[in-house]
Design an enzyme around this catalytic site. Structure first.
Site: not given
Ligand SMILES: [Zn+2]
Length: 238
Positions: A46, A189
């Site tokens: 992400d 991430h």
């Molecule tokens: Zn996020």
């Protein structure tokens, strides 16, 4: 989880679950796990693309692993070439909102705009219209269901969250290796919300350590889309 209890405390707990529970579909349809009879995983990233995403792409390529990248529109506008690099390397791209806003207590218009602007940014950079969406902070809210439907987006949650934004890489790798199970979705991430040039060394160290171990255990990696289109994949239950 049942949300039939009648007390205010129970109602509050139920709303909290509906907003952030990984298997809740109350506020928007989402998937969080593939077929539990298959030794398959999806690894998802992400908050990208970031300046360090290419370093991550090289590790994935070394291990011939395809991943899913949930991108923020603001990051795609900053680094459209990196978004194209992700696609050219054979990975899947999903929508992670435009500015990484939290959706709770926001209006349906705000939520729709966040999804639509990200969709536009990803399309402008890559020619692709994503079909998958991950809510920032995993927070769903009223209006998200309609926004997803209008834009043709299915929500994706996770079974293991790496906490790579705060834990050292070795600890993150332990979480991934310990938590991986058939049909699992790992959440990491490759950016840090919409900050420019974020430090993602924890993430890179974790991926470098965890991928060979997970492959040795016999897991095969699929994109999230491929994982969910397997015969026994199922949507979360509300
Ligand atoms: Zn996020």
């Amino acid at each position: 989880m049942s949300c039939a209890a009648g007390t205010i405390a129970a109602a509050g707990a139920c709303l909290g679950y509906a907003v952030r529970g990984r298997s809740s579909t109350f506020l928007a349809p989402s998937m969080y796990r593939g077929d539990p009879s298959r030794s398959e995983l999806a690894i998802t990233f992400d908050d990208g693309p970031s300046e360090s995403t290419p370093a991550l792409l090289r590790i994935l390529e070394e291990h011939r692993v395809r991943a899913t990248f949930f991108m923020c529109g603001a990051n795609v506008r900053r680094l459209p070439g990196v978004a194209r690099e992700v696609l050219a390397a054979g990975h899947e791209i999903g929508n992670h909102s435009d500015t990484h806003a939290r959706f709770d207590f926001k209006s349906p218009d705000f939520i729709y705009r966040e999804l639509a602007l990200a969709q536009d940014a990803i399309h402008a950079a890559t020619g692709l219209q994503p079909g998958l969406f991950r809510a920032p902070y995993g927070v769903r809210w009223f209006g998200l269901r309609h926004a997803q439907r209008r834009l043709g987006l299915t929500g994706v949650m996770w079974t293991v969250i790496g906490r790579d934004w705060s834990l050292p890489g070795g600890r993150v790798a332990q979480r991934l290796i310990g938590g991986a199970a058939n049909g699992g979705v790992l959440c990491l991430h490759d950016g840090r919300t919409i900050h420019a040039a974020p430090d993602i060394r924890n993430t890179i160290d974790a991926v470098r350590a965890a991928l060979p171990r997970l492959l040795d255990k016999g897991f095969e990696f699929r994109t999230a889309g491929d994982l969910f289109y397997a015969p026994q994949a199922y949507a979360a239950q509300s």
